[in-house]
Design a protein around this motif. Structure first.
Motif, PDB file in Angstrom:
ATOM      1  N   ILE A 136     -11.786  30.145  -7.009  1.00 45.14           N
ATOM      2  CA  ILE A 136     -11.383  31.415  -6.396  1.00 45.14           C
ATOM      3  C   ILE A 136      -9.931  31.343  -5.930  1.00 45.14           C
ATOM      4  O   ILE A 136      -9.162  32.296  -6.109  1.00 45.14           O
ATOM      5  CB  ILE A 136     -12.331  31.775  -5.236  1.00 45.14           C
ATOM      6  CG1 ILE A 136     -13.719  32.099  -5.778  1.00 45.14           C
ATOM      7  CG2 ILE A 136     -11.788  32.958  -4.434  1.00 45.14           C
ATOM      8  CD1 ILE A 136     -14.781  32.286  -4.717  1.00 45.14           C
ATOM      9  N   TYR A 137      -9.529  30.218  -5.363  1.00 41.58           N
ATOM     10  CA  TYR A 137      -8.146  30.042  -4.912  1.00 41.58           C
ATOM     11  C   TYR A 137      -7.173  30.118  -6.083  1.00 41.58           C
ATOM     12  O   TYR A 137      -6.138  30.780  -5.998  1.00 41.58           O
ATOM     13  CB  TYR A 137      -8.025  28.706  -4.180  1.00 41.58           C
ATOM     14  CG  TYR A 137      -6.688  28.458  -3.529  1.00 41.58           C
ATOM     15  CD1 TYR A 137      -6.188  29.314  -2.567  1.00 41.58           C
ATOM     16  CD2 TYR A 137      -5.928  27.341  -3.867  1.00 41.58           C
ATOM     17  CE1 TYR A 137      -4.968  29.081  -1.961  1.00 41.58           C
ATOM     18  CE2 TYR A 137      -4.725  27.089  -3.264  1.00 41.58           C
ATOM     19  CZ  TYR A 137      -4.241  27.961  -2.306  1.00 41.58           C
ATOM     20  OH  TYR A 137      -3.031  27.713  -1.718  1.00 41.58           O
ATOM     21  N   ALA A 138      -7.505  29.480  -7.186  1.00 41.97           N
ATOM     22  CA  ALA A 138      -6.648  29.523  -8.377  1.00 41.97           C
ATOM     23  C   ALA A 138      -6.544  30.944  -8.925  1.00 41.97           C
ATOM     24  O   ALA A 138      -5.459  31.394  -9.315  1.00 41.97           O
ATOM     25  CB  ALA A 138      -7.177  28.576  -9.442  1.00 41.97           C
ATOM     26  N   ILE A 139      -7.658  31.657  -8.943  1.00 40.01           N
ATOM     27  CA  ILE A 139      -7.644  33.048  -9.424  1.00 40.01           C
ATOM     28  C   ILE A 139      -6.773  33.911  -8.523  1.00 40.01           C
ATOM     29  O   ILE A 139      -5.977  34.727  -9.004  1.00 40.01           O
ATOM     30  CB  ILE A 139      -9.081  33.602  -9.533  1.00 40.01           C
ATOM     31  CG1 ILE A 139      -9.818  32.919 -10.677  1.00 40.01           C
ATOM     32  CG2 ILE A 139      -9.080  35.111  -9.718  1.00 40.01           C
ATOM     33  CD1 ILE A 139     -11.309  33.216 -10.726  1.00 40.01           C
ATOM     34  N   PHE A 198      -1.956  37.113  -7.539  1.00 38.01           N
ATOM     35  CA  PHE A 198      -0.871  37.562  -6.675  1.00 38.01           C
ATOM     36  C   PHE A 198       0.499  37.065  -7.113  1.00 38.01           C
ATOM     37  O   PHE A 198       1.484  37.792  -7.005  1.00 38.01           O
ATOM     38  CB  PHE A 198      -1.127  37.130  -5.222  1.00 38.01           C
ATOM     39  CG  PHE A 198      -2.117  38.003  -4.525  1.00 38.01           C
ATOM     40  CD1 PHE A 198      -1.784  39.279  -4.116  1.00 38.01           C
ATOM     41  CD2 PHE A 198      -3.391  37.550  -4.272  1.00 38.01           C
ATOM     42  CE1 PHE A 198      -2.692  40.093  -3.480  1.00 38.01           C
ATOM     43  CE2 PHE A 198      -4.323  38.354  -3.638  1.00 38.01           C
ATOM     44  CZ  PHE A 198      -3.970  39.626  -3.238  1.00 38.01           C
ATOM     45  N   MET A 199       0.581  35.834  -7.611  1.00 40.47           N
ATOM     46  CA  MET A 199       1.889  35.263  -7.916  1.00 40.47           C
ATOM     47  C   MET A 199       2.371  35.597  -9.322  1.00 40.47           C
ATOM     48  O   MET A 199       3.563  35.823  -9.528  1.00 40.47           O
ATOM     49  CB  MET A 199       1.855  33.750  -7.726  1.00 40.47           C
ATOM     50  CG  MET A 199       1.639  33.361  -6.273  1.00 40.47           C
ATOM     51  SD  MET A 199       1.387  31.602  -6.031  1.00 40.47           S
ATOM     52  CE  MET A 199       3.010  30.979  -6.364  1.00 40.47           C
ATOM     53  N   VAL A 200       1.463  35.632 -10.279  1.00 37.63           N
ATOM     54  CA  VAL A 200       1.875  35.823 -11.670  1.00 37.63           C
ATOM     55  C   VAL A 200       1.713  37.278 -12.102  1.00 37.63           C
ATOM     56  O   VAL A 200       2.657  37.907 -12.583  1.00 37.63           O
ATOM     57  CB  VAL A 200       1.081  34.880 -12.607  1.00 37.63           C
ATOM     58  CG1 VAL A 200       1.444  35.127 -14.050  1.00 37.63           C
ATOM     59  CG2 VAL A 200       1.332  33.437 -12.223  1.00 37.63           C
ATOM     60  N   VAL A 201       0.526  37.818 -11.914  1.00 36.98           N
ATOM     61  CA  VAL A 201       0.254  39.167 -12.400  1.00 36.98           C
ATOM     62  C   VAL A 201       0.959  40.223 -11.549  1.00 36.98           C
ATOM     63  O   VAL A 201       1.675  41.081 -12.062  1.00 36.98           O
ATOM     64  CB  VAL A 201      -1.273  39.438 -12.452  1.00 36.98           C
ATOM     65  CG1 VAL A 201      -1.567  40.859 -12.856  1.00 36.98           C
ATOM     66  CG2 VAL A 201      -1.945  38.453 -13.398  1.00 36.98           C
ATOM     67  N   TYR A 223      -1.197  30.555   1.801  1.00 36.66           N
ATOM     68  CA  TYR A 223      -1.438  29.453   0.882  1.00 36.66           C
ATOM     69  C   TYR A 223      -2.254  28.330   1.512  1.00 36.66           C
ATOM     70  O   TYR A 223      -3.014  27.656   0.828  1.00 36.66           O
ATOM     71  CB  TYR A 223      -0.110  28.895   0.363  1.00 36.66           C
ATOM     72  CG  TYR A 223       0.728  29.934  -0.336  1.00 36.66           C
ATOM     73  CD1 TYR A 223       0.382  30.380  -1.597  1.00 36.66           C
ATOM     74  CD2 TYR A 223       1.839  30.486   0.280  1.00 36.66           C
ATOM     75  CE1 TYR A 223       1.123  31.345  -2.236  1.00 36.66           C
ATOM     76  CE2 TYR A 223       2.594  31.450  -0.357  1.00 36.66           C
ATOM     77  CZ  TYR A 223       2.235  31.885  -1.615  1.00 36.66           C
ATOM     78  OH  TYR A 223       2.969  32.847  -2.236  1.00 36.66           O
ATOM     79  N   PHE A 224      -2.107  28.123   2.807  1.00 31.98           N
ATOM     80  CA  PHE A 224      -2.845  27.050   3.478  1.00 31.98           C
ATOM     81  C   PHE A 224      -4.176  27.536   4.036  1.00 31.98           C
ATOM     82  O   PHE A 224      -5.177  26.828   3.982  1.00 31.98           O
ATOM     83  CB  PHE A 224      -1.993  26.450   4.593  1.00 31.98           C
ATOM     84  CG  PHE A 224      -2.572  25.194   5.176  1.00 31.98           C
ATOM     85  CD1 PHE A 224      -2.392  23.986   4.539  1.00 31.98           C
ATOM     86  CD2 PHE A 224      -3.312  25.232   6.343  1.00 31.98           C
ATOM     87  CE1 PHE A 224      -2.930  22.828   5.061  1.00 31.98           C
ATOM     88  CE2 PHE A 224      -3.858  24.080   6.879  1.00 31.98           C
ATOM     89  CZ  PHE A 224      -3.667  22.870   6.231  1.00 31.98           C
ATOM     90  N   PHE A 259      -9.518  27.241   3.138  1.00 30.52           N
ATOM     91  CA  PHE A 259     -10.463  26.990   4.233  1.00 30.52           C
ATOM     92  C   PHE A 259     -11.327  28.217   4.511  1.00 30.52           C
ATOM     93  O   PHE A 259     -12.518  28.094   4.774  1.00 30.52           O
ATOM     94  CB  PHE A 259      -9.703  26.561   5.494  1.00 30.52           C
ATOM     95  CG  PHE A 259      -9.002  25.254   5.325  1.00 30.52           C
ATOM     96  CD1 PHE A 259      -9.711  24.066   5.336  1.00 30.52           C
ATOM     97  CD2 PHE A 259      -7.631  25.205   5.141  1.00 30.52           C
ATOM     98  CE1 PHE A 259      -9.072  22.849   5.165  1.00 30.52           C
ATOM     99  CE2 PHE A 259      -6.985  24.005   4.976  1.00 30.52           C
ATOM    100  CZ  PHE A 259      -7.702  22.817   4.982  1.00 30.52           C
ATOM    101  N   PHE A 260     -10.721  29.393   4.437  1.00 30.85           N
ATOM    102  CA  PHE A 260     -11.470  30.624   4.645  1.00 30.85           C
ATOM    103  C   PHE A 260     -12.528  30.810   3.558  1.00 30.85           C
ATOM    104  O   PHE A 260     -13.684  31.128   3.846  1.00 30.85           O
ATOM    105  CB  PHE A 260     -10.506  31.818   4.665  1.00 30.85           C
ATOM    106  CG  PHE A 260     -11.188  33.148   4.732  1.00 30.85           C
ATOM    107  CD1 PHE A 260     -11.815  33.555   5.892  1.00 30.85           C
ATOM    108  CD2 PHE A 260     -11.191  33.994   3.638  1.00 30.85           C
ATOM    109  CE1 PHE A 260     -12.446  34.785   5.967  1.00 30.85           C
ATOM    110  CE2 PHE A 260     -11.810  35.219   3.701  1.00 30.85           C
ATOM    111  CZ  PHE A 260     -12.439  35.627   4.869  1.00 30.85           C
ATOM    112  N   ILE A 261     -12.147  30.586   2.317  1.00 30.31           N
ATOM    113  CA  ILE A 261     -13.096  30.738   1.210  1.00 30.31           C
ATOM    114  C   ILE A 261     -14.256  29.754   1.372  1.00 30.31           C
ATOM    115  O   ILE A 261     -15.423  30.139   1.232  1.00 30.31           O
ATOM    116  CB  ILE A 261     -12.382  30.528  -0.145  1.00 30.31           C
ATOM    117  CG1 ILE A 261     -11.368  31.632  -0.393  1.00 30.31           C
ATOM    118  CG2 ILE A 261     -13.399  30.482  -1.287  1.00 30.31           C
ATOM    119  CD1 ILE A 261     -10.441  31.355  -1.567  1.00 30.31           C
ATOM    120  N   ALA A 262     -13.942  28.490   1.651  1.00 29.85           N
ATOM    121  CA  ALA A 262     -14.996  27.483   1.815  1.00 29.85           C
ATOM    122  C   ALA A 262     -15.914  27.826   2.986  1.00 29.85           C
ATOM    123  O   ALA A 262     -17.145  27.687   2.880  1.00 29.85           O
ATOM    124  CB  ALA A 262     -14.372  26.107   2.022  1.00 29.85           C
TER     125      ALA A 262
END
Length: 88
Positions: A46-49, A54-57, A17-18, A22-25
């Motif tokens: 991308i983070y929200a997706i 992972f958490m909902v679907v 989560y943390f 940073f990795f994406i950016a």
């Protein structure tokens, strides 16, 4: 090549989560994007997706980290997820 290796090494102490935003950016900036607003917007999207996927679907557990401030952030995200699922 080093960026994914560093990301993978940080997953256990820092958590998904943390470390992920940073990795994406960093990856976006390595691909050549220099406009900070675009980098932040694309990273947030991308983070929200990823969180939704992972958490909902998939309802899949992700590494939370084992160091105090990072673990607390992961706990906060998981608490938000629980509250949102209770609302549905």
């Amino acid at each position: 090549l080093g960026t994914p290796i560093v990301f993978a090494a940080l997953l256990k102490p820092v958590g998904f989560y943390f470390a992920t935003p940073f990795f994406i950016a960093l990856i976006i900036m390595l691909f050549g994007e220099r406009r900070i607003k675009w980098v932040l917007c694309i990273t947030a999207l991308i983070y929200a997706i990823l969180l939704f996927l992972f958490m909902v679907v998939l309802n899949a557990p992700l590494p939370q980290g084992n160091m105090s401030p990072f673990y607390d952030y992961s706990a906060f995200i998981l608490t938000l997820n629980t509250q949102l699922q209770q609302m549905w």
